[in-house]
Design an enzyme around this catalytic site. Structure first.
Site, PDB file in Angstrom:
ATOM      1  N   SER A 149       0.825  -1.198   0.000  1.00  0.00           N
ATOM      2  CA  SER A 149       0.000   0.000   0.000  1.00  0.00           C
ATOM      3  C   SER A 149       0.867   1.257   0.000  1.00  0.00           C
ATOM      4  O   SER A 149       1.667   1.446  -0.910  1.00  0.00           O
ATOM      5  CB  SER A 149      -0.971  -0.049   1.190  1.00  0.00           C
ATOM      6  N   ASP A 293      -9.116  -6.430  -4.210  1.00  0.00           N
ATOM      7  CA  ASP A 293      -8.773  -5.131  -3.636  1.00  0.00           C
ATOM      8  C   ASP A 293      -9.554  -4.019  -4.344  1.00  0.00           C
ATOM      9  O   ASP A 293      -9.439  -3.845  -5.558  1.00  0.00           O
ATOM     10  CB  ASP A 293      -7.267  -4.896  -3.775  1.00  0.00           C
ATOM     11  N   HIS A 326      -7.880  -5.460   0.292  1.00  0.00           N
ATOM     12  CA  HIS A 326      -6.652  -4.728   0.522  1.00  0.00           C
ATOM     13  C   HIS A 326      -5.838  -5.308   1.676  1.00  0.00           C
ATOM     14  O   HIS A 326      -4.649  -5.005   1.817  1.00  0.00           O
ATOM     15  CB  HIS A 326      -6.980  -3.255   0.800  1.00  0.00           C
TER      16      HIS A 326
END
Length: 350
Positions: A149, A293, A326
Site C-alpha cells: 500500500s 482489492d 486490501h
C-alpha cells in the site's frame, strides 16, 4: 561494528535541520524504527520494509496478529524475508503516529505541538528521512525494499530517487501513482468528517480532548473498504455482531493514531506519480495485487507492467487470489509468500 539485534524495541534517529522538498527546514526530525535479524559485518544484507498508511514499524513484530498492517508471517526466521539471512529495518514514516515526528510533536520554534502548522511533505521527503537513517547506520546498499500500500508508494519512490541503492523492490497492493483527483478527494473526505468534530479546531485539538469518535468513524469506513467484513464473516454471521467487531477494531486503532497524521500523509500523495521516471529504475521489480482489492484493483496491472517493461525494467507481476481485499498481503500471506521468497532468492546472496 555488527549490530547484534534479534527483535529490537523501537529505536530513534534524529535529523537536524531537515530540508523538505518545499524548501522548509524542520529544525529537528525524529525517525522511529524497528529492526529484526543481524546486520552483516559488511552491512550488505539489509532489507527495508516500508509500512502502510495506518500501520507502522510494528508490522514486522514477531507474533503479531495477522491482518492489515501485520507481516509477521512474511518477515522472520525462515520466512519469505528471512531474518536468518537479512537484517530488516522498518522505519516509521515522517508524519506518522508511531514514534516519528508528526503534528503532535513539539515544534522547537514555538514549544507547542505543530498541529495545523505541520509543514506539507511529499513521499520523496519521507524516503529522504529513511535514506538519512541508512546513512547514519553506515548502510549504502540494500538487498530490497518491500512494502504494501503506502509502503509500495515508498518503494517506487525509492527506486526512482536512489536507483543504485537497491537490487530489488517488491510493491504490494499499491500503484506507482495516485491520481491527483483521488488524493485531493481523500483529503477532502477526511477534513469533512474531522471538521464536524467540536474539538477539531482546524487541527489544533491537543488541548481540547481529541477527536476520538471522528477517528473511529473514519477507521470503520476504511476497514470496510479494506475488506474487514469478509474476514469477520469467517467466524461471525450476525450483522450486528460484525458491526460491533468493526467498531471495536477501529476504536483500538483510533486511540493510538493521530488525526493530523491522516491529513499529512494524504496530502503527501497529491504529487505522487513516478510513472514518468520508470526509466530511472535499475532494480528488479515484483508487483503484487489482490484480486478483490477495491483500492488497487487488478486492472491496474497491465498498464503498470507495460510501462515498466517499455522503460526496460526487469519486472514481474503476481496476482494474489484472495477474498480479503486490501488486507490480503497479511491475511493470506501464505498464498504469495513463496513468490516473495523466490524474488528475494533471485536478488542474489545476502
Amino acid at each position: 561494528m555488527t549490530a547484534e539485534v534479534v527483535a529490537a524495541d523501537l529505536e530513534t534517529f534524529v535529523i537536524d535541520d531537515f530540508r523538505l522538498q518545499s524548501g522548509v527546514v524542520m529544525p529537528s526530525v525524529t525517525i522511529a524504527y524497528r529492526t529484526l535479524g543481524l546486520l552483516a559485518p559488511d552491512r550488505g544484507n539489509v532489507v527495508l520494509v516500508t509500512h502502510g498508511n495506518t500501520s507502522g514499524p510494528q508490522m514486522i513484530d514477531p507474533g503479531g496478529s495477522t491482518g492489515e498492517g501485520s507481516w509477521n508471517e512474511l518477515v522472520g526466521p525462515g520466512k519469505a524475508v528471512d531474518t536468518n539471512r537479512f537484517f530488516v529495518i522498518c522505519p516509521n514514516m515522517l508524519g506518522s503516529s508511531y514514534g516519528s515526528t508528526n503534528a503532535a510533536s513539539i515544534d522547537p520554534t514555538t514549544g507547542n505541538p505543530y498541529g495545523s502548522r505541520f509543514p506539507d511533505i511529499t513521499v520523496s521527503d519521507i524516503v529522504a528521512t529513511q535514506r538519512a537513517l541508512l546513512d547514519h547506520l553506515g548502510i549504502d546498499r540494500l538487498v530490497a525494499i518491500v512494502g504494501p500500500s503506502y509502503g509500495g508508494f515508498q518503494a517506487f519512490q525509492w527506486a526512482v530517487n536512489y536507483p543504485d541503492m537497491m537490487r530489488g523492490i517488491a510493491t504490494i497492493v499499491t500503484s506507482p501513482m495516485v491520481p491527483r483527483e483521488r488524493s485531493e478527494g481523500n483529503v477532502a473526505r477526511l477534513l469533512a468528517t474531522l471538521s464536524k468534530d467540536p474539538n477539531w479546531n482546524g487541527g489544533d485539538y491537543y488541548d481540547r480532548g481529541g477527536v476520538l469518535e471522528s477517528m473511529i468513524q473514519i477507521r470503520s469506513a476504511t476497514l470496510k473498504t479494506y475488506g474487514i467484513e469478509t474476514r469477520l464473516r469467517d467466524t461471525m454471521s450476525d450483522p450486528k455482531q460484525i458491526e460491533a467487531a468493526v467498531r471495536d477494531e477501529a476504536a483500538r486503532w483510533a486511540t493510538g493514531f493521530d488525526a493530523n497524521s491522516l491529513i499529512i500523509l494524504a496530502k503527501a500523495l497529491r504529487s505522487f506519480d513516478v510513472t514518468a521516471q520508470f526509466s530511472s529504475i535499475r532494480s528488479k521489480v515484483l508487483y503484487v495485487l489482490s484480486r478483490t482489492d477495491r483500492l488497487f484493483p487488478p486492472d491496474l496491472a497491465p498498464g503498470v507492467m507495460q510501462g515498466l517493461k517499455t522503460a526496460g525494467v526487469d519486472a514481474d507481476y503476481f496476482l494474489l487470489d484472495s477474498e480479503y481485499g486490501h488486507s490480503a498481503s497479511g491475511r493470506d500471506a501464505h498464498k504469495w509468500a513463496p513468490r516473495l521468497r523466490m524474488f528475494m532468492d533471485g536478488l542474489g546472496q545476502a
